[in-house]
Design a protein around this motif. Structure first.
Motif, mmCIF file in Angstrom:
data_model
loop_
_atom_site.group_PDB
_atom_site.id
_atom_site.type_symbol
_atom_site.label_atom_id
_atom_site.label_comp_id
_atom_site.label_asym_id
_atom_site.label_seq_id
_atom_site.Cartn_x
_atom_site.Cartn_y
_atom_site.Cartn_z
ATOM 1 N N PHE A 82 22.659 24.239 -11.271
ATOM 2 C CA PHE A 82 23.243 25.193 -10.319
ATOM 3 C C PHE A 82 23.958 24.516 -9.151
ATOM 4 C CE2 PHE A 82 23.039 28.208 -6.769
ATOM 5 C CZ PHE A 82 23.672 29.295 -7.359
ATOM 6 N N GLY A 83 23.211 23.714 -8.405
ATOM 7 C CA GLY A 83 23.790 23.081 -7.229
ATOM 8 C C GLY A 83 24.913 22.117 -7.592
ATOM 9 N N LEU A 84 24.730 21.478 -8.711
ATOM 10 C CA LEU A 84 25.699 20.489 -9.168
ATOM 11 C C LEU A 84 27.050 21.147 -9.437
ATOM 12 C CD1 LEU A 84 25.293 17.519 -9.700
ATOM 13 C CD2 LEU A 84 24.851 18.057 -12.081
ATOM 14 N N ARG A 85 27.040 22.274 -10.140
ATOM 15 C CA ARG A 85 28.290 22.959 -10.475
ATOM 16 C C ARG A 85 28.948 23.501 -9.231
ATOM 17 N NH1 ARG A 85 25.982 25.793 -14.834
ATOM 18 N NH2 ARG A 85 26.061 24.418 -16.618
ATOM 19 N N ALA A 86 28.115 24.104 -8.363
ATOM 20 C CA ALA A 86 28.666 24.740 -7.162
ATOM 21 C C ALA A 86 29.347 23.699 -6.286
ATOM 22 C CB ALA A 86 27.554 25.441 -6.390
ATOM 23 N N ALA A 89 16.660 17.846 -6.394
ATOM 24 C CA ALA A 89 17.153 17.066 -5.257
ATOM 25 C C ALA A 89 17.929 15.837 -5.751
ATOM 26 C CB ALA A 89 15.990 16.635 -4.373
ATOM 27 N N LEU A 90 17.437 15.208 -6.813
ATOM 28 C CA LEU A 90 18.033 13.963 -7.299
ATOM 29 C C LEU A 90 19.346 14.166 -8.026
ATOM 30 C CD1 LEU A 90 14.797 12.321 -8.712
ATOM 31 C CD2 LEU A 90 16.176 11.422 -6.834
ATOM 32 N N VAL A 91 19.448 15.286 -8.717
ATOM 33 C CA VAL A 91 20.569 15.479 -9.635
ATOM 34 C C VAL A 91 21.905 15.559 -8.879
ATOM 35 C CG1 VAL A 91 20.671 18.010 -9.800
ATOM 36 C CG2 VAL A 91 21.058 16.610 -11.843
ATOM 37 N N ARG A 92 21.848 15.891 -7.614
ATOM 38 C CA ARG A 92 23.089 16.012 -6.843
ATOM 39 C C ARG A 92 23.585 14.681 -6.297
ATOM 40 N NH1 ARG A 92 22.294 21.645 -3.530
ATOM 41 N NH2 ARG A 92 20.862 22.570 -5.033
#
Ligand code: ADP
Ligand code: ADP
Length: 231
Positions: free
Chosen positions: A103-107, A153-156
């Protein structure tokens, strides 16, 4: 290079009909790029408030916060590139674990689908989530939720990582594994990190330096060796 700097950071909570609470009373701190700082101190000393201010989840009463040399206190949380794993920073219930991570990554990066999937898979493997990627948060144990928060948290690939007791709900075996994986991630990816913990072993094995807070100020700052060997 200094990646994160706090200058005379302060927080006073004011609510009508209640005495003001000086939760953080002037913190000065500089973390070099890739450093992991362990933040220790008794309950109520201001650790979470400090992390929430850095993340942009709490307003600042005074002082400044600099990331990569630039002040971020005017920026909303989404524009700070800070990864947080907090206990009460909830996962989105309708989304699966994989979707929560993506989610956060795409946004944020408008990344390509394939890149997002690959990154999610890589982090999931690192923190042992591959078996539960299609589950939804409600069906997870608190230890599993904690590892999903950590992965999110890490994936971003944030500039700064803030972890509030990230291993507290894990059992002993899983805590060992996750602690080792955190250390490896830290070494491989070099996040500048503040880790709040009560666990002395966790602080000793992970932290480059340790800050001990009391009553809203930093009382001691040094290497684990200096902190634990001092009288
Ligand atoms: P820690 O994380 O070290 O336990 P906190 O930052 O949560 O400490 O709390 C520091 C102080 O600020 C405590 O006295 C706490 O009760 C108070 N506090 C924390 N959050 C709030 C809030 N939202 N409103 C009022 N007081 C708060
Ligand atoms: P932590 O020690 O991890 O900060 P707390 O139990 O102190 O956990 O805080 C949990 C939540 O309650 C936080 O969102 C905090 O802002 C809020 N809180 C804590 N103390 C107070 C307080 N005295 N008044 C109002 N809200 C508070």
């Amino acid at each position: 290079m200094t990646e994160l700097e706090l200058r005379d950071l302060r927080k006073t909570y004011r609510a009508r009909g209640r005495p003001a609470v000086d939760a953080v009373r002037g913190i000065d701190l500089a973390l070099r790029s890739g450093e992991l700082l362990g933040l220790l101190g008794p309950s109520g000393c201001g650790k979470s408030t400090t992390l929430r201010m850095i993340a942009g989840l709490e307003t600042v009463t005074g002082g400044d916060i600099l990331v990569g040399g630039a002040s971020v206190i005017e920026r909303p949380a989404q524009q700070r590139n800070i990864g947080v794993a907090f206990e009460n920073y909830a996962l989105y219930p309708p989304l699966t674990v994989a979707e929560n991570l993506a989610f956060g990554l795409r946004a944020r990066k408008r990344a390509h689908r394939g890149d997002v999937d690959r990154k999610v898979k890589e982090i999931a493997e690192r923190v042992d989530l591959t078996g539960i990627l299609d589950a939804r948060p409600a069906g997870l144990s608190s230890g599993q939720k904690q590892r999903v928060s950590l992965a999110r948290a890490l994936v971003r690939e944030p500039d700064v990582l803030l972890l509030d007791e990230p291993l507290s709900h894990l059992d002993a075996a899983q805590r060992d594994t996750t602690r080792r994986e955190l250390k490896r991630i830290q070494r491989d990816l070099g996040h500048t990190t503040i880790l709040v913990t009560h666990d002395q072993e966790e602080a000793l094995s992970l932290a480059d330096r340790i800050a001990v807070m009391k009553d809203g100020v930093i009382q001691q700052l040094g290497t684990p060796y200096e902190i634990y060997d001092s009288p």
